[in-house]
Design an enzyme around this catalytic site. Structure first.
Site, mmCIF file in Angstrom:
data_model
loop_
_atom_site.group_PDB
_atom_site.id
_atom_site.type_symbol
_atom_site.label_atom_id
_atom_site.label_comp_id
_atom_site.label_asym_id
_atom_site.label_seq_id
_atom_site.Cartn_x
_atom_site.Cartn_y
_atom_site.Cartn_z
ATOM 1 C CB THR A 189 24.449 15.404 -5.745
ATOM 2 O OG1 THR A 189 25.099 14.417 -4.958
ATOM 3 C CG2 THR A 189 24.479 15.000 -7.195
ATOM 4 C CD GLU A 208 22.507 13.376 -9.970
ATOM 5 O OE1 GLU A 208 21.792 14.394 -9.856
ATOM 6 O OE2 GLU A 208 22.772 12.624 -9.014
ATOM 7 C CE LYS A 254 5.370 0.328 -2.261
ATOM 8 N NZ LYS A 254 6.207 -0.607 -2.970
ATOM 9 C CD1 TRP A 263 4.517 3.503 -2.533
ATOM 10 C CD2 TRP A 263 4.518 4.126 -4.688
ATOM 11 N NE1 TRP A 263 5.637 2.978 -3.127
ATOM 12 C CE2 TRP A 263 5.664 3.335 -4.439
ATOM 13 C CE3 TRP A 263 4.321 4.639 -5.969
ATOM 14 C CZ2 TRP A 263 6.602 3.041 -5.429
ATOM 15 C CZ3 TRP A 263 5.248 4.344 -6.954
ATOM 16 C CH2 TRP A 263 6.372 3.546 -6.688
HETATM 17 P P1 ADP Z 1 19.968 16.501 -4.296
HETATM 18 O O1 ADP Z 1 19.561 15.239 -5.009
HETATM 19 O O2 ADP Z 1 21.248 16.373 -3.590
HETATM 20 O O3 ADP Z 1 18.852 17.164 -3.537
HETATM 21 P P2 ADP Z 1 19.551 18.192 -6.562
HETATM 22 O O4 ADP Z 1 19.545 19.608 -6.262
HETATM 23 O O5 ADP Z 1 20.131 17.722 -7.810
HETATM 24 O O6 ADP Z 1 20.329 17.529 -5.410
HETATM 25 O O7 ADP Z 1 18.063 17.733 -6.371
HETATM 26 C C1 ADP Z 1 17.341 17.065 -7.333
HETATM 27 C C2 ADP Z 1 16.056 16.574 -6.750
HETATM 28 O O8 ADP Z 1 15.258 17.661 -6.279
HETATM 29 C C3 ADP Z 1 15.181 15.875 -7.736
HETATM 30 O O9 ADP Z 1 15.580 14.535 -7.932
HETATM 31 C C4 ADP Z 1 13.807 15.988 -7.080
HETATM 32 O O10 ADP Z 1 13.642 15.007 -6.073
HETATM 33 C C5 ADP Z 1 13.878 17.325 -6.419
HETATM 34 N N1 ADP Z 1 13.206 18.321 -7.261
HETATM 35 C C6 ADP Z 1 13.755 19.197 -8.119
HETATM 36 N N2 ADP Z 1 12.819 19.979 -8.693
HETATM 37 C C7 ADP Z 1 11.630 19.583 -8.190
HETATM 38 C C8 ADP Z 1 10.267 19.977 -8.384
HETATM 39 N N3 ADP Z 1 9.943 20.971 -9.191
HETATM 40 N N4 ADP Z 1 9.320 19.311 -7.710
HETATM 41 C C9 ADP Z 1 9.628 18.303 -6.865
HETATM 42 N N5 ADP Z 1 10.883 17.891 -6.624
HETATM 43 C C10 ADP Z 1 11.873 18.514 -7.277
#
Ligand code: ADP
Length: 545
Positions: A188, A333, A442, A447
């Site tokens: 990640t 994940e 918060k 929120w």
């Molecule tokens: P990292 O967690 O290291 O950024 P990832 O690329 O796996 O790696 O990112 C996943 C995260 O990206 C998600 O948990 C979410 O927070 C964000 N994310 C992915 N797609 C979207 C989306 N369409 N809208 C908002 N957030 C998103």
């Protein structure tokens, strides 16, 4: 009683064998590091992947060994995807945009045996070579003439991809083995902490590929020409390198050239019909199209995910360029596809503001993914579109543990994986991310959605990029601060920028300040690096007072 159907293992190699036999005319077009174009077809890819297995065997790669890649989207990277997993080893894609210390950590953590690298990453190899004793060889993905001159530690061979390939034949038959075998490893990107490895299996990869080809997901067909802007070093380019050959769609690989002019030219020259990537890339493309007056001649849809899709993109591509934008959500994940915002009978006729508002949501779980939202005690919350809670997912392509950890250790007893995202789910099942748990603001115990505030900020005509961060407040604990970058040539007046929120949000959500920067810090996957901003602006209001 068991059913009496054949129990054949789901193998990644079966995808490329299928494409080589059934989609002989579909192309793989790659833009090389030097800007030249390379093209061949699925039978060539499959044959070269078999030849590459023989190269890997010559390098003494055994089942379960990790073979690392530092590559752009291109044909040799694709050959590695199929050869490494197909021979039962693990294809470990590394994000070259990470810093050398992170890359060194990742290679050592995975104990990679060999690294295949693009010549443009020679400096990274030089920087990490002494920290990665597990690596026996570095193979540059090029011809002999393009080989960089490098001094590597003794015991680490410097090899040339095409030279190794030329010395082998493709005499190899893809083996069958347990479909739960590990196939690829991806760390990640560390938006929220140290990189952690997600270990995909043949089974999870093949099922995910079949799921994402569906009409309401990527909707892939053999006549599509797909341009994955999302890199192959990030969650397997959202599964497109598997999903495209599974359907026979052609793959157009952009290499390192992801700027607006390069993408426009490649899309038009190669008759691209579908593309996928993060909002930052599409904002760059949109600015280029608007400035140059160029059109996208053949593209009919863009999948946007990885960060919240700003309303500007949802509206502009459709109305100005006739290109549909499909909003998706997922994470490393989840392989990564979790949700997709495709129309259902109750939303298909929405228009204007109501349609845009709906498209801003991340969508419904695709078949194979279970979703729920829970409060801090773990109690499930209502799907009423109002209650916000921690988003949990489970499914056959969701991680059960991170690399090196006990199976099951990343989820609860029922298999639910906590995404770290905060979301609402409406009665129709459409999920909307309101925040990441670490980004949540918060204020006085309530929120405030940073994503909502960011989306409105980028709709300001002079704002190029925006981020909302929490800043400490003596009375409310936290208050939102807006950090913005101006469009080239524009100047931003902080007080005027805030007027963009008039009538669009509850009054108490209005950011307590505006900071104008020349640029925002980004993570290696092109997302705004909130952690850096949070650390920098945590005391902003107090300092001003
Ligand atoms: P990292 O967690 O290291 O950024 P990832 O690329 O796996 O790696 O990112 C996943 C995260 O990206 C998600 O948990 C979410 O927070 C964000 N994310 C992915 N797609 C979207 C989306 N369409 N809208 C908002 N957030 C998103």
């Amino acid at each position: 009683m068991f059913g009496l159907m054949q129990d054949r293992p789901l193998m990644i190699s079966s995808i490329i064998r299928h494409a080589a036999r059934n989609h002989t005319a579909s192309e793989i077009v790659s833009k090389n590091v030097d800007g030249g174009i390379h093209r061949y077809r699925y039978p060539d890819l499959e044959s070269r992947a078999r030849r590459l297995v023989r190269v890997l065997k010559g390098l003494d790669i055994k089942p379960s060994d990790r073979v690392a890649t530092l590559g752009w989207n291109g044909f040799r990277h694709l050959e590695l995807y199929y050869a490494v997993s197909g021979m039962q080893a693990i294809c470990h894609t590394i994000n070259p945009r990470l810093g050398a210390p992170d890359i060194g950590f990742i290679v050592a953590d995975a104990a990679d045996s060999v690294i295949f690298a693009e010549t443009s990453f020679a400096a990274i190899i030089e920087a990490i070579a002494t920290q990665t004793p597990s690596v026996r060889a570095v193979v540059f993905m090029c011809d002999r003439a393009e080989m960089p001159a490098l001094d590597l530690p003794s015991g680490m061979a410097l090899l040339c991809y095409e030279e190794l390939m030329a010395a082998e034949t493709d005499d190899y038959t893809w083996p069958e083995f347990d479909e739960r075998t590990a196939a690829s490893l991806c760390y990640t990107s560390g938006t929220t902490g140290k990189p952690k490895g997600v270990l995909y299996s043949h089974r999870s990869t093949v099922i995910h590929a079949m799921a994402v080809t569906a009409p309401d997901v990527f909707g892939l067909r053999a006549t599509d020409r797909v341009l994955p802007v999302v890199p192959m070093f990030h969650v397997n380019a959202w599964g497109l390198p598997y999903a495209a050959p599974a359907t026979g769609a052609s793959l157009i690989m952009p290499g390192r050239h992801l700027d607006g002019p390069s993408l426009t030219a490649l899309m038009n020259d190669e008759h691209v019909t579908m593309s996928a990537g993060v909002p930052t890339v599409w904002l760059g493309l949109l600015h280029h199209l608007r400035a140059s007056g160029e059109r996208l001649e053949t593209v009919d849809r863009l999948v946007i995910g990885g960060s919240a899709c700003p309303r500007l993109l949802l509206a502009a591509f459709q109305t100005e360029y006739g290109v549909r934008v499909d909003h998706a959500w997922g994470m490393s994940e989840t392989s990564p596809l979790g949700t997709m915002n495709a129309p259902v009978p109750t939303t298909m006729n929405l228009a204007g503001e109501a349609k845009l508002r709906h498209l801003e949501k991340q969508g419904r779980g695709i078949f194979g993914i279970d979703m729920k939202i829970v409060d801090d005690s773990g109690a499930e919350l209502a799907w009423d579109g109002v209650a916000q809670g921690n988003l949990m997912v489970r499914g056959v392509w969701v991680a059960s543990a991170y690399w090196g950890q006990e199976p099951g250790s990343a989820c609860d007893a029922q298999g639910w994986f906590a995404t770290g995202d905060v979301a609402t789910i409406d009665p129709g099942g459409t999920m909307e991310i309101t925040d990441r748990s670490k980004d949540v603001i918060k204020s006085g115990g309530e929120w405030i959605s940073s994503i909502t505030l960011e989306n409105i900020a980028v709709s300001h005509p002079d704002v190029a990029e925006a981020a909302i961060v929490a800043t400490s407040h003596p009375k409310w604990t936290e208050r939102p601060l807006l950090v913005v970058v101006a469009r080239p040539g524009a100047t931003l007046d902080p007080a005027e920028v805030l007027t963009i929120y008039d009538g669009k949000i509850p009054k108490w959500w209005l950011p307590d300040g505006v900071v104008v920067l020349d640029e925002l810090p980004h993570t290696a996957t092109g997302k705004v690096h909130k952690l850096t901003l949070r650390n920098r602006f945590r005391d902003h209001l107090e300092r001003q007072a």
